[in-house]
Enzyme design. Structure first.
Site, PDB file in Angstrom:
ATOM      1  N   GLU A  57      27.185  13.306 -37.810  1.00 39.44           N
ATOM      2  CA  GLU A  57      28.018  14.501 -37.837  1.00 39.44           C
ATOM      3  C   GLU A  57      28.678  14.590 -36.459  1.00 39.44           C
ATOM      4  O   GLU A  57      27.969  14.556 -35.448  1.00 39.44           O
ATOM      5  CB  GLU A  57      27.118  15.722 -38.093  1.00 39.44           C
ATOM      6  CG  GLU A  57      27.921  16.962 -38.336  1.00 39.44           C
ATOM      7  CD  GLU A  57      27.051  18.202 -38.579  1.00 39.44           C
ATOM      8  OE1 GLU A  57      25.835  18.066 -38.792  1.00 39.44           O
ATOM      9  OE2 GLU A  57      27.629  19.298 -38.547  1.00 39.44           O
ATOM     10  N   ARG A 292      11.856   8.664 -38.344  1.00 44.99           N
ATOM     11  CA  ARG A 292      12.770   8.842 -37.225  1.00 44.99           C
ATOM     12  C   ARG A 292      12.076   8.489 -35.921  1.00 44.99           C
ATOM     13  O   ARG A 292      10.842   8.413 -35.850  1.00 44.99           O
ATOM     14  CB  ARG A 292      13.298  10.269 -37.174  1.00 44.99           C
ATOM     15  CG  ARG A 292      12.239  11.314 -36.848  1.00 44.99           C
ATOM     16  CD  ARG A 292      12.724  12.741 -37.046  1.00 44.99           C
ATOM     17  NE  ARG A 292      13.785  13.106 -36.129  1.00 44.99           N
ATOM     18  CZ  ARG A 292      15.048  13.374 -36.495  1.00 44.99           C
ATOM     19  NH1 ARG A 292      15.414  13.282 -37.754  1.00 44.99           N
ATOM     20  NH2 ARG A 292      15.945  13.733 -35.610  1.00 44.99           N
ATOM     21  N   LYS A 302      20.484  17.358 -31.139  1.00 44.83           N
ATOM     22  CA  LYS A 302      21.797  17.587 -30.535  1.00 44.83           C
ATOM     23  C   LYS A 302      21.934  19.032 -30.077  1.00 44.83           C
ATOM     24  O   LYS A 302      22.554  19.301 -29.058  1.00 44.83           O
ATOM     25  CB  LYS A 302      22.899  17.249 -31.540  1.00 44.83           C
ATOM     26  CG  LYS A 302      23.305  15.797 -31.492  1.00 44.83           C
ATOM     27  CD  LYS A 302      24.490  15.549 -32.404  1.00 44.83           C
ATOM     28  CE  LYS A 302      24.086  14.745 -33.598  1.00 44.83           C
ATOM     29  NZ  LYS A 302      24.921  14.896 -34.768  1.00 44.83           N
TER      30      LYS A 302
END
Ligand code: ATP
Ligand code: MG
Length: 583
Positions: A57, A292, A302
């Site tokens: 994104e 992850r 983020k």
């Protein structure tokens, strides 16, 4: 890619091997997305054996966690003669910006990966599929697979049920398809305010998987988008946009992190329905999940990284202490080191926390064979060779890289006065201290053996100079070099020739191994001493062009700051020490 080795097998490779072996993706067709199903079916046989994608994104800079996903997706595509798409998942209008799009593309390329095949750039934007998504939504409504719900977000949440209790059907769930279609069109035309209604899939409010309890497909959001401007006031939810994006791009293996495991049934449901309706070409993509990356002493969200930047806790996204890829690059990390790290991580299906030292070790292993050697003195004190004539300059030399017999040699002058590390002299040596102390013999690396004769102090009793006498027949590389045995060797630079430099010695940004563990504010875990600046002296001949890097003997790996350094005013970052000093 000198550091890359033969890829280790993992569960994803096993899945791909099986899929290719069974012919699941044979005779797959290709047409540029978002081609309609019939156009794809009439397209050429897909030249890529598999298709993966990396779907960031564009709402911030990529971090080391993303590198794991990049190396995995691009690495699998490379190894299986496939292609990995770079897809900007920009379905969320508020937080996305072009600045991030550019930065993401740059850093993926820097990492050594490419999304071009036979001259075609496979770089896509989810926002380019908005029209297609909308068309699909109408199709779903007409088929009775979706409806417009006029409940508020709070009501929807309250009727969603829990892990143990089923949800409750919305009063709008069974409204006629024509009514939903008319309302969807009004939503799209901007006739309704944010939050007044939403389009929901019509699946099963009693499903044990909450993600199948009529998830929202479209919400109303009167907001401008970085690419589509004000063309839309409804935006698709990630959970359905993502599988459709994958299908439109002909992705075969959609690899994501474990949080999305519970979404897989919906991923399959929505694609199957759209294929049934003739909107999507088969074979459909499949989602596979992996664990992850969680790194100790690091935050990789983020949102939190942005907070560090916006509140000024760091100098920017590329602050050398940041776990962003631009930060690591500025710190002195190489693409090869990051790829090596990701390779060593492997892929698994269970979450774990990786020790930060693994990342540093990958950097050392990548740089050690290739780094140019030089000498620097970070905490200088003067050494005077009292029997060395003041007007004499002798050139010494050393290999630029001791691992490479072909490497050039560097030359540097030896003079009467030298800078050495303050810690290389002790008036009273501790046990096993083999460096300078009164009476001891030590080699000046690539120069002479010297005998320490004492030191000079100022009025405050601080040592300001160390004194020694050199032994004339002991020069390195001459027959007499081994005539005197010494246990210690120290580095030095000539005071008259050394290059002054500012060096930034970094420590962990966070003092706690789990900065965002529990419900503590992660800012409280910030390390107040994460950057120390020293005035250092460098070997003459070191030119601190931005991005140049060295192994400074005995000290570690250093890079000339790519933003701030110049040969006239060197500013260097320490990327890593030679050994793990955190243990
Ligand atoms: P953040 O929460 O930091 O914004 P994200 O997952 O929302 O991270 P995206 O831009 O959506 O960020 O991520 C792009 C891709 O990178 C996704 O496929 C995601 O699974 C992957 N990714 C993100 N963080 C990690 C991580 N720590 N380890 C492995 N893959 C990751
Ligand atoms: Mg995300």
């Amino acid at each position: 890619m000198t550091t890359d080795t033969v890829p280790a097998s993992n569960f994803l490779r096993t899945i791909i091997d099986n899929d290719l072996g069974s012919g699941l993706y044979q005779n797959r067709r290709w047409a540029p997305p978002p081609s309609p199903a019939e156009v794809r079916q009439a397209g050429e046989i897909d030249p890529a054996r598999i298709r993966t994608r990396f779907p960031p994104e564009p709402n911030g800079y990529l971090h080391i966690g993303h590198a794991k996903s990049i190396c995995l997706n691009f690495g699998l595509a490379r190894d299986y003669q496939g292609i990995c798409h770079l897809r900007f998942d920009d379905t969320n209008p508020e937080k996305e910006e072009d600045e991030y799009v550019q930065a993401i593309a740059d850093i993926v390329r820097w990492l050594g990966f490419d999304w071009t095949q036979n001259g075609t750039e496979h770089r896509y934007f989810a926002s380019d599929y908005f029209k297609t998504l909308y068309r699909f939504a109408e199709s779903l409504v007409q088929a009775g697979y979706a409806y417009v719900d006029e409940q508020s977000a709070d009501e929807m949440r309250a009727t969603r049920g829990t892990l143990t209790e089923p949800g409750i059907n919305s009063p709008w769930r069974d409204r006629p398809a024509a009514e939903s279609l008319a309302l969807l069109r009004e939503m799209r035309a901007g006739r309704h305010p944010d939050g007044s209604m939403a389009l929901r899939a019509r699946i099963d409010m009693g499903s044990p998987n909450i993600n199948l309890r009529d998830p929202v497909l479209y919400r109303i959001r009167h907001a401008s988008h970085h690419r589509t401007g004000d063309a839309w006031c409804i935006y698709p939810m990630y959970a359905w946009a993502h599988p459709v994006e994958d299908a439109l791009e002909g992705i075969t293996h959609s690899i994501c992190t474990l949080e999305f495991e519970d979404q897989r049934p919906f991923y399959d449901w929505i694609l199957r329905k759209l294929a049934e309706l003739g909107e999507l070409a088969e074979p459909l993509p499949h989602q596979h999940e992996f664990a992850r990356l969680n790194l100790s002493y690091v935050v990789t969200s983020k949102r939190k990284l942005r907070q560090l930047v916006e509140e000024g806790h760091v100098s920017g996204w590329d602050d050398p202490r940041m776990p962003t890829l631009v930060g690591l690059r500025r710190r002195g990390y190489t693409p090869g080191a990051i790829r090596l790290f990701c390779e060593r991580l492997g892929v698994s299906k269970s979450d774990s926390r990786i020790d930060y030292s693994l990342l540093e070790q990958a950097l050392r292993d990548d740089l050690d064979p290739v780094a140019t050697r030089a000498v620097a003195v970070l905490d200088p004190i003067r050494l005077v060779l009292t029997n060395f004539p003041a007007d004499r300059t002798e050139m010494c030399s050393a290999p630029s890289n001791p691992h490479d017999p072909q490497s050039t040699r560097r030359e540097f002058p030896l003079t009467r006065e030298l800078w050495i590390e303050r810690d290389d002299f002790r008036e009273e040596p501790p046990r096993k201290y083999f460096r300078l102390y009164p009476g001891n013999l030590v080699r000046l690396k690539y120069g002479y053996v010297v005998r320490c004769t004492g030191c000079v102090k100022n009025a405050q009793g601080e040592i300001i100079e160390v004194h020694a006498e050199y032994l004339p027949d002991t020069r390195s590389g001459t027959p007499g070099a081994d005539s005197v045995k010494v246990k210690g060797a120290i580095t030095w630079v000539s005071t008259a020739h050394a290059v002054p430099a500012e060096i930034r010695l970094y420590d962990r940004l966070f003092a706690d191994p789990h900065p965002d563990g529990g419900d503590r504010n992660f800012l409280e875990a910030l390390n107040p001493d994460s950057c120390r600046t020293v005035r250092a002296w460098l070997e003459p001949g070191v030119r601190a062009e931005p991005g140049a890097s060295w192994q400074f003997e005995r000290l570690g790996y250093f890079v000339a700051d790519r933003e701030l350094s110049s040969p006239d005013h060197p500013i260097l970052n320490r990327a890593a020490t030679l050994r793990d000093t955190w243990a």
